[in-house]
Write a protein that holds these residues in place. Sequence first.
Motif, PDB file in Angstrom:
ATOM      1  N   PRO A 162      11.537 -68.567  12.502  1.00 17.82           N
ATOM      2  CA  PRO A 162      11.208 -68.179  11.001  1.00 17.82           C
ATOM      3  C   PRO A 162      12.652 -67.046  11.208  1.00 17.82           C
ATOM      4  O   PRO A 162      12.224 -65.735  12.051  1.00 17.82           O
ATOM      5  CB  PRO A 162      10.173 -68.266  10.631  1.00 17.82           C
ATOM      6  N   VAL A 163      13.346 -67.060   9.997  1.00 14.40           N
ATOM      7  CA  VAL A 163      13.726 -65.702   9.733  1.00 14.40           C
ATOM      8  C   VAL A 163      13.460 -64.992   8.911  1.00 14.40           C
ATOM      9  O   VAL A 163      13.220 -63.442   9.393  1.00 14.40           O
ATOM     10  CB  VAL A 163      15.019 -65.817   8.931  1.00 14.40           C
ATOM     11  N   THR A 164      12.274 -65.020   8.409  1.00  9.75           N
ATOM     12  CA  THR A 164      10.838 -63.900   8.875  1.00  9.75           C
ATOM     13  C   THR A 164      10.432 -63.356   9.463  1.00  9.75           C
ATOM     14  O   THR A 164       9.774 -62.009   9.022  1.00  9.75           O
ATOM     15  CB  THR A 164      10.076 -64.463   7.529  1.00  9.75           C
ATOM     16  N   GLU A 165      10.596 -63.524  10.563  1.00  9.36           N
ATOM     17  CA  GLU A 165      10.219 -62.617  11.796  1.00  9.36           C
ATOM     18  C   GLU A 165      11.484 -62.134  12.769  1.00  9.36           C
ATOM     19  O   GLU A 165      10.695 -61.557  13.603  1.00  9.36           O
ATOM     20  CB  GLU A 165       9.575 -63.702  12.618  1.00  9.36           C
ATOM     21  N   ILE A 166      12.768 -61.977  12.117  1.00 13.65           N
ATOM     22  CA  ILE A 166      13.652 -61.042  12.710  1.00 13.65           C
ATOM     23  C   ILE A 166      12.960 -59.640  12.903  1.00 13.65           C
ATOM     24  O   ILE A 166      12.915 -59.076  14.163  1.00 13.65           O
ATOM     25  CB  ILE A 166      14.682 -61.170  11.867  1.00 13.65           C
ATOM     26  N   ASP A 167      12.492 -58.945  11.754  1.00 16.00           N
ATOM     27  CA  ASP A 167      12.011 -57.479  12.433  1.00 16.00           C
ATOM     28  C   ASP A 167      11.455 -57.816  12.844  1.00 16.00           C
ATOM     29  O   ASP A 167      10.980 -56.492  14.133  1.00 16.00           O
ATOM     30  CB  ASP A 167      11.510 -56.695  11.192  1.00 16.00           C
ATOM     31  N   ARG A 168       9.771 -58.226  12.811  1.00 17.71           N
ATOM     32  CA  ARG A 168       8.923 -58.170  13.917  1.00 17.71           C
ATOM     33  C   ARG A 168       9.873 -58.611  15.409  1.00 17.71           C
ATOM     34  O   ARG A 168       9.173 -57.864  16.378  1.00 17.71           O
ATOM     35  CB  ARG A 168       8.299 -59.585  13.877  1.00 17.71           C
ATOM     36  N   ILE A 169      10.307 -59.733  15.022  1.00 19.25           N
ATOM     37  CA  ILE A 169      11.292 -59.631  17.400  1.00 19.25           C
ATOM     38  C   ILE A 169      12.393 -58.568  17.832  1.00 19.25           C
ATOM     39  O   ILE A 169      12.007 -58.274  18.959  1.00 19.25           O
ATOM     40  CB  ILE A 169      12.156 -61.185  16.840  1.00 19.25           C
ATOM     41  N   GLU A 170      12.644 -58.008  16.976  1.00 18.72           N
ATOM     42  CA  GLU A 170      13.948 -56.667  17.302  1.00 18.72           C
ATOM     43  C   GLU A 170      12.539 -55.753  17.610  1.00 18.72           C
ATOM     44  O   GLU A 170      12.904 -54.628  18.241  1.00 18.72           O
ATOM     45  CB  GLU A 170      14.509 -56.466  15.740  1.00 18.72           C
ATOM     46  N   ALA A 171      11.991 -55.596  16.616  1.00 22.22           N
ATOM     47  CA  ALA A 171      10.905 -54.483  17.479  1.00 22.22           C
ATOM     48  C   ALA A 171       9.902 -54.310  19.051  1.00 22.22           C
ATOM     49  O   ALA A 171       9.785 -53.807  18.927  1.00 22.22           O
ATOM     50  CB  ALA A 171       9.973 -54.087  16.344  1.00 22.22           C
ATOM     51  N   SER A 172       9.356 -55.952  19.143  1.00 22.32           N
ATOM     52  CA  SER A 172       9.012 -56.137  20.392  1.00 22.32           C
ATOM     53  C   SER A 172       9.314 -55.758  21.931  1.00 22.32           C
ATOM     54  O   SER A 172      11.126 -55.958  21.819  1.00 22.32           O
ATOM     55  CB  SER A 172       8.826 -57.530  19.874  1.00 22.32           C
ATOM     56  N   ASP A 173       8.253 -55.601  22.465  1.00 26.50           N
ATOM     57  CA  ASP A 173       9.505 -54.479  23.862  1.00 26.50           C
ATOM     58  C   ASP A 173       9.149 -56.389  24.888  1.00 26.50           C
ATOM     59  O   ASP A 173       9.663 -55.587  26.137  1.00 26.50           O
ATOM     60  CB  ASP A 173       8.711 -53.949  24.546  1.00 26.50           C
ATOM     61  N   THR A 174       8.531 -57.102  23.964  1.00 24.93           N
ATOM     62  CA  THR A 174       8.493 -58.579  24.980  1.00 24.93           C
ATOM     63  C   THR A 174       9.429 -59.506  24.837  1.00 24.93           C
ATOM     64  O   THR A 174       9.665 -60.660  25.263  1.00 24.93           O
ATOM     65  CB  THR A 174       7.491 -59.243  24.975  1.00 24.93           C
TER      66      THR A 174
END
Length: 518
Positions: A257-269
């Motif tokens: 989901p494109v709405t989750e890009i920021d969350r993914i990029e901020a993740s360590d896992t």
Amino acid sequence: MKRKTAGVLFASLLTISTALAGCTSDQTSSSATGTKAKAGGTLVVARLSDATTLDPHFITDIPSANVVYEKVYETLVEPDKNMEPKPLLATEWKQIDNVTWEFKLRKGVKFQDGSPFNADAVKTNFDRVLDPKTASPQAGKFEMIKEVKVVDDSTVQFILKYPYAPLLSILMSNEGSIISPKSIKENSDKIGRNPVGTGPYVFKSWKSGEEIKIEKNKDYWGNKPKIDGVVFKVVPEDATRLAMIETGEAHVTDQVPVTEIDRIEASDTMDLYRTDGLAVEYLSFNVKKKPFDDVRVRQAIAHAIEVDSIIKGVYNDVGTKANSTMSPKVFGYDPNLKGYNYDINESKKLLKEAGIKDGLSFTLTTSDRKERINMAEVIQSQLKGIGINVKIQVLEYGAYIDAIAKGEHQVSIGGWGNATGDGDYNQFNLFDSKSQGAAGNSSFYSNPEVDKLIESARQEADGDKRKELYAQAQEIENKDVPYVPIRNYEHLAVTASSVKGLWLNPASYLMLDDVTVK
């Protein structure tokens, strides 16, 4: 967290993968597992949709093909990372004349049921897909084949009806997968649920709507997989798929989901990859249904769709505005083609000319992917501006594929991936009259002039002349507008850092040759 941009990523196909994008080759351990890389283990792929069939002669969608392509099944030739053919079940080939191609087959290969791979097996496969009684939606892709001739046990010739320049490209696509001849002769109607090939993985089980399992083929003729198997889990909820990656419950997910890009990029896992694809997303009119049999209505709707706002608002600037149903990375794409500009006044004028004075209502059908639903809602809102009322119909992916193939829709949102990198795969499947329905032509479009151009391009050996023919075809198609091109794909995928060695075939298939899971 490591993120690579699209420009870098196309070259990074060496290190990426999933059905619709790639994943990292980062060497750090996943905090969810904390273990060292080793052979074995099971790769878990979380995906939005289940397969519809596992019979390559009937597969018409990537989620299905991605389970078996170059995993359970193999092809005579396979694409390298630049979509150039390289040997697989055929070790070498040559073009004897304009209509005769000869292939030398790999010796000592057996199907997973113990039957031998040989020239008879190749002939059995292509005879099946071309047999009208089979009613394969892929038959048209091989219509240029007049005969498959067995020369000897390890030599086969393809005798064509006419010169066909991209023969190797279609042989290395999923449609060219070689099925066990024993399965074809004894259980042809059951292949869709029990695939048997020569590949590095053996089909184990399929729980519809839940998961498909494949296992390492311990008797594989080539380099055996480093993992024990793969589980393709159906997880419809976007948030759940990402949570599974974060916790280590799954290793790869596509259709991010494109709405989750920021969350993914901020993740360590989790790691995100972005790379340009070969596919195009579009609005498709069923031109056999009124009022969409009137080109002026189709043109009016094309002028009323503000594509830039869809790219930005729905896709978060993932992908680029399309001017054709052919991606810029596909051979034959015309960069000079002008799409439909946003012009409400022109839309209203065209509708009036078509005799539609009191508004119009229709149903817009889409699959259950979140971005597709959001796009449908934006189009619904935009078309209100020209007096069109749109009802949105959301179908589960398998039901959507079935409905579109049968022509039950009025207008739909769809996408066409390219399995070969050659324009013929787009032009013949989306526009040729013979491809109407399940083969790809969901608009049920038919134009004799376009058919002639497509057929001429298929037979033309000169690359520049083929491009010119495709440019002419695209110009006519643009005027007739059976499809409104929306977006050139930029594929996204997320992987856990416990996974190494995944790479993405440019046609968007998950390739597992060197995969390990920590």
